[in-house]
Design a protein around this motif. Structure first.
Motif, PDB file in Angstrom:
ATOM      1  N   ASP A  89       0.836  -1.207   0.000  1.00 14.65           N
ATOM      2  CA  ASP A  89       0.000   0.000   0.000  1.00 14.65           C
ATOM      3  C   ASP A  89       0.868   1.255   0.000  1.00 14.65           C
ATOM      4  O   ASP A  89       0.611   2.206  -0.748  1.00 14.65           O
ATOM      5  CB  ASP A  89      -0.904   0.020   1.234  1.00 14.65           C
ATOM      6  N   ASP A  90       1.897   1.261   0.842  1.00 16.65           N
ATOM      7  CA  ASP A  90       2.778   2.433   0.937  1.00 16.65           C
ATOM      8  C   ASP A  90       3.492   2.703  -0.382  1.00 16.65           C
ATOM      9  O   ASP A  90       3.585   3.849  -0.834  1.00 16.65           O
ATOM     10  CB  ASP A  90       3.816   2.223   2.043  1.00 16.65           C
ATOM     11  N   HIS A  92       2.611   1.817  -3.424  1.00 16.62           N
ATOM     12  CA  HIS A  92       1.691   2.283  -4.461  1.00 16.62           C
ATOM     13  C   HIS A  92       1.224   3.717  -4.202  1.00 16.62           C
ATOM     14  O   HIS A  92       1.055   4.500  -5.144  1.00 16.62           O
ATOM     15  CB  HIS A  92       0.492   1.339  -4.585  1.00 16.62           C
ATOM     16  N   SER A  93       1.007   4.066  -2.936  1.00 17.16           N
ATOM     17  CA  SER A  93       0.626   5.446  -2.624  1.00 17.16           C
ATOM     18  C   SER A  93       1.726   6.418  -3.046  1.00 17.16           C
ATOM     19  O   SER A  93       1.457   7.499  -3.590  1.00 17.16           O
ATOM     20  CB  SER A  93       0.349   5.594  -1.125  1.00 17.16           C
ATOM     21  N   VAL A  96       1.674   6.817  -6.850  1.00 12.57           N
ATOM     22  CA  VAL A  96       0.619   7.709  -7.319  1.00 12.57           C
ATOM     23  C   VAL A  96       1.108   9.163  -7.290  1.00 12.57           C
ATOM     24  O   VAL A  96       0.890   9.925  -8.234  1.00 12.57           O
ATOM     25  CB  VAL A  96      -0.654   7.541  -6.457  1.00 12.57           C
ATOM     26  N   ARG A 214      -2.301   8.737 -12.505  1.00 16.22           N
ATOM     27  CA  ARG A 214      -2.756   8.328 -11.170  1.00 16.22           C
ATOM     28  C   ARG A 214      -3.855   7.267 -11.276  1.00 16.22           C
ATOM     29  O   ARG A 214      -3.837   6.255 -10.551  1.00 16.22           O
ATOM     30  CB  ARG A 214      -3.258   9.544 -10.397  1.00 16.22           C
ATOM     31  N   LEU A 218      -3.733   3.304  -9.863  1.00 12.28           N
ATOM     32  CA  LEU A 218      -4.725   2.811  -8.904  1.00 12.28           C
ATOM     33  C   LEU A 218      -5.520   1.628  -9.439  1.00 12.28           C
ATOM     34  O   LEU A 218      -5.746   0.651  -8.716  1.00 12.28           O
ATOM     35  CB  LEU A 218      -5.672   3.949  -8.508  1.00 12.28           C
ATOM     36  N   GLN A 221      -3.291  -1.343  -9.540  1.00 11.33           N
ATOM     37  CA  GLN A 221      -3.077  -1.849  -8.183  1.00 11.33           C
ATOM     38  C   GLN A 221      -4.199  -2.791  -7.775  1.00 11.33           C
ATOM     39  O   GLN A 221      -3.958  -3.856  -7.196  1.00 11.33           O
ATOM     40  CB  GLN A 221      -2.978  -0.688  -7.200  1.00 11.33           C
ATOM     41  N   LEU A 235      -9.261   2.094  -2.575  1.00 10.85           N
ATOM     42  CA  LEU A 235      -7.955   2.720  -2.711  1.00 10.85           C
ATOM     43  C   LEU A 235      -8.162   4.183  -3.021  1.00 10.85           C
ATOM     44  O   LEU A 235      -9.025   4.557  -3.806  1.00 10.85           O
ATOM     45  CB  LEU A 235      -7.156   2.051  -3.841  1.00 10.85           C
ATOM     46  N   ALA A 237      -6.237   8.030  -3.951  1.00  8.51           N
ATOM     47  CA  ALA A 237      -5.038   8.570  -4.597  1.00  8.51           C
ATOM     48  C   ALA A 237      -4.286   9.494  -3.669  1.00  8.51           C
ATOM     49  O   ALA A 237      -4.312  10.715  -3.777  1.00  8.51           O
ATOM     50  CB  ALA A 237      -5.455   9.342  -5.866  1.00  8.51           C
ATOM     51  N   GLY A 238      -3.548   8.923  -2.737  1.00 10.29           N
ATOM     52  CA  GLY A 238      -2.671   9.681  -1.872  1.00 10.29           C
ATOM     53  C   GLY A 238      -3.396  10.520  -0.837  1.00 10.29           C
ATOM     54  O   GLY A 238      -2.794  11.389  -0.263  1.00 10.29           O
TER      55      GLY A 238
END
Length: 238
Positions: A89-90, A92-93, A96, A214, A218, A221, A235, A237-238
């Motif tokens: 998760d970290d 991929h964040s 983004v 972005r 997502l 992911q 999920l 986007a940041g």
């Protein structure tokens, strides 16, 4: 006899050490998914496969461990990390944020040739999907993102994106290699959204390029998590 100007150039341009060469080779191997999560390695085995001595391999492994791409255990074995859901998760964040910014900068700076190269990479990806060639799929996915990073003209973004993709490479390959059949509708969507990004780059539209990049990360992911058997949750986007 007059001195050849090239001689002074050769003396001033630093040559890559053997350790740096091995580091680059292992980076490429991990990035493009040739090693899956949980793979166990040894210094001697790597040295043999790379036809070199143990010392440059040790230097490269230390650097890759610092990058988070390898893990050295107390018993001297080396592992390709198995990332937790929180770690995925970290990563991929972070992607983004930095890859969205790289896409916006690419749109502002890219030449016609830069955009044409991306279009060819997207066609390579489509062909790889059609043939279910996992190696070519992973290689094309990585080439797409790294080309945008390069075209952003930001060394900071390039470095961050490369490291994030390096850490995710083994899990990307694992997901693409999963027994479940690849979803043709999703693959078509992926190629289509990349094509829309190409159009945004041609129009020099940084806002649209950022939003598309972005969205692409997502949605991919979600598919990757499904293929890895991870629990789905919303999920953002940041």
């Amino acid at each position: 006899m007059a001195q050849n100007p090239a001689d002074s150039i050769r003396r001033t341009v630093p040559q890559r050490t053997l350790g740096q060469q091995v580091y680059g080779q292992l980076q490429e191997t991990i990035l493009n998914g040739h090693l899956l999560p949980g793979t166990k390695l040894t210094l001697r085995g790597l040295a043999t496969s790379l036809n070199t001595s143990i010392q440059p391999v040790r230097e490269a492994v230390v650097r890759l461990a610092a990058d988070g791409a390898l893990h050295a255990t107390p018993n001297r074995s080396i592992l390709v990390p198995v990332l937790t859901r929180a770690e995925l998760d970290d990563l991929h964040s972070a992607r983004v944020l930095v890859e969205g910014e790289a896409a916006a900068r690419f749109a502002e700076r890219a030449s016609e040739e830069d955009v044409a190269i991306l279009s060819r990479i997207n066609e390579d990806l489509r062909l790889a999907y059609d043939s279910s060639d996992v190696v070519k799929i992973v290689t094309s996915i990585q080439a797409w993102g790294l080309r945008i990073a390069q075209g952003s003209s930001s060394g900071v973004l390039q470095s961050a994106i490369f490291t994030l993709r390096l850490r995710l490479g083994p899990h990307l390959a694992e997901a693409m290699s999963a027994p479940a059949a690849l979803d043709p509708d999703f693959l078509h969507f992926t190629v289509h959204i990349n094509h829309e990004m190409v159009l945004a780059f041609r129009d020099r539209d940084p806002v649209r390029a950022r939003d598309l990049r972005r969205a692409d990360i997502l949605t991919f992911q979600r598919d990757l998590y499904q293929r890895l058997g991870l629990t789905h949750r919303a999920l953002v986007a940041g």
